[in-house]
Every structure is written in C-alpha cells, then in structure tokens.
Write a protein that holds these residues in place. Structure first.
Motif, PDB file in Angstrom:
ATOM      1  N   LEU A  77      63.663  44.432  -4.692  1.00 40.52           N
ATOM      2  CA  LEU A  77      63.470  43.750  -3.417  1.00 40.52           C
ATOM      3  C   LEU A  77      64.292  44.415  -2.317  1.00 40.52           C
ATOM      4  O   LEU A  77      65.350  44.987  -2.574  1.00 40.52           O
ATOM      5  CB  LEU A  77      63.873  42.277  -3.548  1.00 40.52           C
ATOM      6  CG  LEU A  77      63.027  41.464  -4.531  1.00 40.52           C
ATOM      7  CD1 LEU A  77      63.580  40.052  -4.657  1.00 40.52           C
ATOM      8  CD2 LEU A  77      61.565  41.425  -4.094  1.00 40.52           C
ATOM      9  N   PRO A  78      63.834  44.334  -1.059  1.00 42.24           N
ATOM     10  CA  PRO A  78      64.491  45.059   0.033  1.00 42.24           C
ATOM     11  C   PRO A  78      65.649  44.321   0.677  1.00 42.24           C
ATOM     12  O   PRO A  78      66.170  44.764   1.695  1.00 42.24           O
ATOM     13  CB  PRO A  78      63.349  45.229   1.048  1.00 42.24           C
ATOM     14  CG  PRO A  78      62.518  43.993   0.869  1.00 42.24           C
ATOM     15  CD  PRO A  78      62.571  43.703  -0.619  1.00 42.24           C
ATOM     16  N   PHE A  79      66.075  43.190   0.118  1.00 37.99           N
ATOM     17  CA  PHE A  79      67.105  42.382   0.761  1.00 37.99           C
ATOM     18  C   PHE A  79      68.501  42.877   0.404  1.00 37.99           C
ATOM     19  O   PHE A  79      68.799  43.147  -0.753  1.00 37.99           O
ATOM     20  CB  PHE A  79      66.961  40.912   0.361  1.00 37.99           C
ATOM     21  CG  PHE A  79      65.554  40.399   0.477  1.00 37.99           C
ATOM     22  CD1 PHE A  79      64.897  40.424   1.691  1.00 37.99           C
ATOM     23  CD2 PHE A  79      64.895  39.905  -0.633  1.00 37.99           C
ATOM     24  CE1 PHE A  79      63.598  39.971   1.800  1.00 37.99           C
ATOM     25  CE2 PHE A  79      63.598  39.444  -0.540  1.00 37.99           C
ATOM     26  CZ  PHE A  79      62.940  39.476   0.683  1.00 37.99           C
ATOM     27  N   ALA A  80      69.349  42.970   1.404  1.00 36.11           N
ATOM     28  CA  ALA A  80      70.729  43.370   1.179  1.00 36.11           C
ATOM     29  C   ALA A  80      71.522  42.211   0.593  1.00 36.11           C
ATOM     30  O   ALA A  80      71.201  41.034   0.819  1.00 36.11           O
ATOM     31  CB  ALA A  80      71.368  43.815   2.493  1.00 36.11           C
ATOM     32  N   ASP A  81      72.575  42.533  -0.175  1.00 30.14           N
ATOM     33  CA  ASP A  81      73.403  41.492  -0.782  1.00 30.14           C
ATOM     34  C   ASP A  81      73.964  40.542   0.268  1.00 30.14           C
ATOM     35  O   ASP A  81      73.982  39.318   0.077  1.00 30.14           O
ATOM     36  CB  ASP A  81      74.561  42.129  -1.563  1.00 30.14           C
ATOM     37  CG  ASP A  81      74.085  42.831  -2.823  1.00 30.14           C
ATOM     38  OD1 ASP A  81      72.961  42.550  -3.273  1.00 30.14           O
ATOM     39  OD2 ASP A  81      74.841  43.660  -3.357  1.00 30.14           O
ATOM     40  N   VAL A  84      71.760  45.294   5.915  1.00 27.36           N
ATOM     41  CA  VAL A  84      70.645  44.358   5.973  1.00 27.36           C
ATOM     42  C   VAL A  84      69.387  45.114   5.597  1.00 27.36           C
ATOM     43  O   VAL A  84      69.364  46.341   5.559  1.00 27.36           O
ATOM     44  CB  VAL A  84      70.482  43.720   7.379  1.00 27.36           C
ATOM     45  CG1 VAL A  84      71.721  42.940   7.770  1.00 27.36           C
ATOM     46  CG2 VAL A  84      70.156  44.786   8.432  1.00 27.36           C
ATOM     47  N   SER A  85      68.322  44.395   5.305  1.00 23.71           N
ATOM     48  CA  SER A  85      67.052  45.045   4.993  1.00 23.71           C
ATOM     49  C   SER A  85      66.374  45.472   6.290  1.00 23.71           C
ATOM     50  O   SER A  85      66.640  44.930   7.367  1.00 23.71           O
ATOM     51  CB  SER A  85      66.144  44.095   4.220  1.00 23.71           C
ATOM     52  OG  SER A  85      65.728  43.030   5.047  1.00 23.71           O
ATOM     53  N   GLU A 131      65.767  52.531   9.171  1.00 21.03           N
ATOM     54  CA  GLU A 131      66.418  52.650   7.871  1.00 21.03           C
ATOM     55  C   GLU A 131      67.898  52.992   8.022  1.00 21.03           C
ATOM     56  O   GLU A 131      68.752  52.443   7.318  1.00 21.03           O
ATOM     57  CB  GLU A 131      65.716  53.721   7.028  1.00 21.03           C
ATOM     58  CG  GLU A 131      64.349  53.320   6.493  1.00 21.03           C
ATOM     59  CD  GLU A 131      63.273  53.279   7.554  1.00 21.03           C
ATOM     60  OE1 GLU A 131      63.472  53.923   8.624  1.00 21.03           O
ATOM     61  OE2 GLU A 131      62.253  52.611   7.346  1.00 21.03           O
ATOM     62  N   ARG A 132      68.186  53.891   8.938  1.00 19.75           N
ATOM     63  CA  ARG A 132      69.577  54.294   9.176  1.00 19.75           C
ATOM     64  C   ARG A 132      70.404  53.122   9.690  1.00 19.75           C
ATOM     65  O   ARG A 132      71.527  52.886   9.248  1.00 19.75           O
ATOM     66  CB  ARG A 132      69.587  55.443  10.194  1.00 19.75           C
ATOM     67  CG  ARG A 132      70.953  55.764  10.792  1.00 19.75           C
ATOM     68  CD  ARG A 132      71.660  56.818   9.992  1.00 19.75           C
ATOM     69  NE  ARG A 132      72.797  57.337  10.721  1.00 19.75           N
ATOM     70  CZ  ARG A 132      73.998  56.769  10.788  1.00 19.75           C
ATOM     71  NH1 ARG A 132      74.224  55.640  10.147  1.00 19.75           N
ATOM     72  NH2 ARG A 132      74.975  57.328  11.467  1.00 19.75           N
ATOM     73  N   ILE A 133      69.851  52.346  10.622  1.00 14.60           N
ATOM     74  CA  ILE A 133      70.573  51.203  11.191  1.00 14.60           C
ATOM     75  C   ILE A 133      70.758  50.118  10.141  1.00 14.60           C
ATOM     76  O   ILE A 133      71.838  49.537  10.006  1.00 14.60           O
ATOM     77  CB  ILE A 133      69.813  50.647  12.411  1.00 14.60           C
ATOM     78  CG1 ILE A 133      69.725  51.703  13.512  1.00 14.60           C
ATOM     79  CG2 ILE A 133      70.491  49.387  12.938  1.00 14.60           C
ATOM     80  CD1 ILE A 133      68.773  51.353  14.623  1.00 14.60           C
ATOM     81  N   ALA A 134      69.697  49.820   9.387  1.00 17.22           N
ATOM     82  CA  ALA A 134      69.779  48.776   8.358  1.00 17.22           C
ATOM     83  C   ALA A 134      70.845  49.108   7.325  1.00 17.22           C
ATOM     84  O   ALA A 134      71.616  48.231   6.902  1.00 17.22           O
ATOM     85  CB  ALA A 134      68.421  48.597   7.691  1.00 17.22           C
ATOM     86  N   ALA A 135      70.910  50.366   6.921  1.00 19.75           N
ATOM     87  CA  ALA A 135      71.925  50.775   5.949  1.00 19.75           C
ATOM     88  C   ALA A 135      73.323  50.625   6.520  1.00 19.75           C
ATOM     89  O   ALA A 135      74.262  50.234   5.811  1.00 19.75           O
ATOM     90  CB  ALA A 135      71.679  52.223   5.536  1.00 19.75           C
ATOM     91  N   GLU A 136      73.495  50.899   7.793  1.00 21.23           N
ATOM     92  CA  GLU A 136      74.806  50.780   8.440  1.00 21.23           C
ATOM     93  C   GLU A 136      75.314  49.348   8.434  1.00 21.23           C
ATOM     94  O   GLU A 136      76.511  49.096   8.256  1.00 21.23           O
ATOM     95  CB  GLU A 136      74.714  51.299   9.874  1.00 21.23           C
ATOM     96  CG  GLU A 136      76.002  51.191  10.683  1.00 21.23           C
ATOM     97  CD  GLU A 136      77.082  52.149  10.216  1.00 21.23           C
ATOM     98  OE1 GLU A 136      78.267  51.881  10.505  1.00 21.23           O
ATOM     99  OE2 GLU A 136      76.745  53.169   9.553  1.00 21.23           O
ATOM    100  N   GLU A 140      59.550  37.463   0.559  1.00 25.79           N
ATOM    101  CA  GLU A 140      59.862  37.512   1.994  1.00 25.79           C
ATOM    102  C   GLU A 140      59.721  36.133   2.633  1.00 25.79           C
ATOM    103  O   GLU A 140      60.566  35.713   3.432  1.00 25.79           O
ATOM    104  CB  GLU A 140      58.934  38.507   2.685  1.00 25.79           C
ATOM    105  CG  GLU A 140      59.121  38.608   4.181  1.00 25.79           C
ATOM    106  CD  GLU A 140      60.410  39.273   4.587  1.00 25.79           C
ATOM    107  OE1 GLU A 140      60.817  39.118   5.755  1.00 25.79           O
ATOM    108  OE2 GLU A 140      61.032  39.940   3.734  1.00 25.79           O
ATOM    109  N   LEU A 141      58.671  35.394   2.278  1.00 31.19           N
ATOM    110  CA  LEU A 141      58.477  34.051   2.829  1.00 31.19           C
ATOM    111  C   LEU A 141      59.602  33.108   2.407  1.00 31.19           C
ATOM    112  O   LEU A 141      60.054  32.271   3.202  1.00 31.19           O
ATOM    113  CB  LEU A 141      57.127  33.493   2.378  1.00 31.19           C
ATOM    114  CG  LEU A 141      55.890  34.085   3.055  1.00 31.19           C
ATOM    115  CD1 LEU A 141      54.627  33.562   2.380  1.00 31.19           C
ATOM    116  CD2 LEU A 141      55.873  33.744   4.554  1.00 31.19           C
TER     117      LEU A 141
END
Length: 318
Positions: free
Chosen positions: A135-139, A239-240, A231-236, A189-190
């Motif tokens: 899943l794409p959700f960050a911890d 967050v997903s 992708e770069r911002i989300a990783a920083e 996601e929902l």
C-alpha cells in the motif's frame, strides 16, 4: 454461519483457545488471545479474497486480542486492517488512542505496531486486511488515523460501510484479477479517507495547513532540482503521493502545476534582477529546474503574455 458455502468462500472453525489462536494466526497475524469469561473458546472465520484484499467475518465469544512487540518483531509480514463491528461492541487501542466501535461502524489499525481489540457481548466482526507493504500509505500517515471511530451514519462512513459490507457478502462480485487488484487498492484508499475525516476537525485543519506550508517552502527552496516532483516531495515528508495530491486538491491546485508556476515566477524575478542581467535566458531557466528551452518559452509566454526575451527587453527599457 450458513452450511452452504459459495464459490471462493472459506469457512474455518476452532473449538479451543489453542486451535482458535492457530486459526487467527493463519488467517491474520499472531495475536495474544484472552477469553473474558468462558474457560475455552469456539469461533469461526468466513473469508474470501478480492485481489490482495481479504474480507473476513469473525465470530466467537467475548475476548481480547493483543498484538505485542515480540510478536511484531518475529513477524515476516504485516497487515493494514479495517475492523467493522456489526453486532456487539469493540474497543480498539492503538497509537495512544482508544475508540469504541459498534452498530456497523469501523476503525483502522496496523499490525506493524502494538494494538488491542477487546470484544464484548455477542459480537460479529468483519475484518478487511491488505498486505502492508503493498500500500502507498506512509507510516506517519497511518499512525494519525488508527483507532478513530468512523460511524456508519457519518458522511463518508455512509458511503464506505455499505461498500465494505458488499465485498464480504455471499453474492459479492467476481472480477478479473487486474480489476480485483485495482478495486482492492481503491477500498484501502476510501478507508483512509474516511478515517481522515474522523480526525478532530481543528487538529486536522491545523496539521494539514502546517504541512501544506512546509511543502510549499520546500518547493521554493528546491526549484533548481530538475527531479523535483510529487514522489520527491512525498518522500521528503513521509506521506504518500495520494495524500500529497489530496492536500493540493483541497486548495484547487495540482502538485505539477504548482511547481511549474513557482519556477516560472522565479524566472520572472530573475529576468527583472540586475544580478541576472548578463546571464543567458536558457541558463536562468535551467537554474530553476526547466531544461527545455522551447517549453520554457511557451510556458512563460502563456503565463506572462510575452516571451522571456521580450519580457527582459521590456524590463531593460524601463
């Protein structure tokens, strides 16, 4: 549970604490199980799969399920889960929060961190699980959303709860493997959206506004990075990308357009500045992350009404 088993549905039963613990471990994850009153436990799990989503109905006597740190340390895989309490009452604790779930309401939890489910009365719990790594959700995102009650009658709950129920029904739709996987992802996601709406309003707004401000500052500070994207911002910010896109959508913006607009504005300021007056226009664009000269010229003209060359000429005339 019915004696007639539809295609794709599995029914497993246990008649002791030991066999019940083994069944729960095999179907979900290893849990510490404590009966509330009965010296022994009987229970059943009815399950089916939709792609990588498992939809299960669990029934047994009053008891407490605990996921402990040693169990987590020994695990080879973890799950993202949604628990729906159709009958009885469930008390879920995780990440410093405790919520009460009943009457078709649901809550999120994550088996990669300790949690406790305490179930009272004659209970009927539907459990929806996804492999955590898929899943794409960050911890950090999920830690904010676990153990929050989403009432079936709430605005988002009234949409999501019936969809979840339909997936565990005997006549649930049969889909192609590709579409089943896509629908499984959308259901996760929902569920996350529903839990996001269940956050306390003022805290949620403050957190989102603060994060949005931090993201915008990060973009301003990294315009010269040609790899700057969602992708770069989300990783920083851990967050997903979906969360990031939703954040910008709340302000009627998109991530890509915001980055482009800020780059164009930075180039406009440079073309007005004496310190950049001898720097070639293509070099100014490249310095701010735009390497394609023709794209820059077209985008700049669309944004400011004239080409970069004419804009610089006009500024010099003044």
């Amino acid at each position: 549970m019915d004696s007639t088993v539809p295609d794709g549905v599995t029914i497993e039963r246990a008649s002791s604490v030991t066999s019940w613990s083994e069944l729960i471990r095999a179907r979900f994850v290893d849990l510490q199980i404590t009966p509330h009153t009965a010296p022994d436990l009987r229970g059943a799990v009815r399950s089916r799969h939709l792609g990588h989503l498992q939809a299960a109905t669990v029934r047994s006597a009053p008891q407490t399920f605990r996921r402990t740190r040693p169990q987590i340390a020994a695990a080879t895989a973890d799950l993202f889960a949604v628990g729906v309490i159709e009958h009885g009452t469930g008390y879920l604790e995780q990440d410093g929060r405790r919520c009460v779930v009943a009457d078709g309401g649901f809550a999120l939890y994550d088996t990669s961190r300790p949690f406790t489910w305490s179930l009272d009365g004659v209970w009927d719990m539907r459990v929806y699980t996804w492999p955590r790594t898929g899943l794409p959700f960050a911890d950090a995102e999920l830690e904010r959303l676990t153990a929050r009650t989403i009432a079936r009658s709430s605005a988002v709950g009234s949409l999501v709860a019936p969809m979840l129920h339909r997936l565990s029904a005997d006549d649930a739709p049969t889909l192609s493997p590709r579409n089943a996987a896509r629908l499984a992802d959308e259901m996760a996601e929902l569920a996350v959206i529903a839990a996001s709406e269940a956050e306390p309003g003022d805290t949620r707004t403050h957190d989102h506004d603060h994060l949005f401000q931090q993201v915008r500052e990060f973009v301003e500070d990294n315009l010269n990075d040609p790899q700057l994207d969602a992708e770069r911002i989300a990783a920083e910010f851990f967050v997903s990308t979906r969360t990031l896109h939703r954040m910008f959508a709340r302000h009627d913006l998109t991530v890509a357009n915001w980055i482009k607009e800020r780059r164009l504005e930075a180039c406009r300021r440079a073309l007005c500045s004496r310190s950049w007056e001898n720097v070639p226009i293509g070099q100014i664009a490249a310095h701010h992350g735009i390497s394609n000269a023709s794209f820059f010229s077209r985008a700049f003209a669309t944004r400011f009404g004239m080409t970069p060359r004419n804009f610089r000429r006009q500024q010099r005339a003044h």
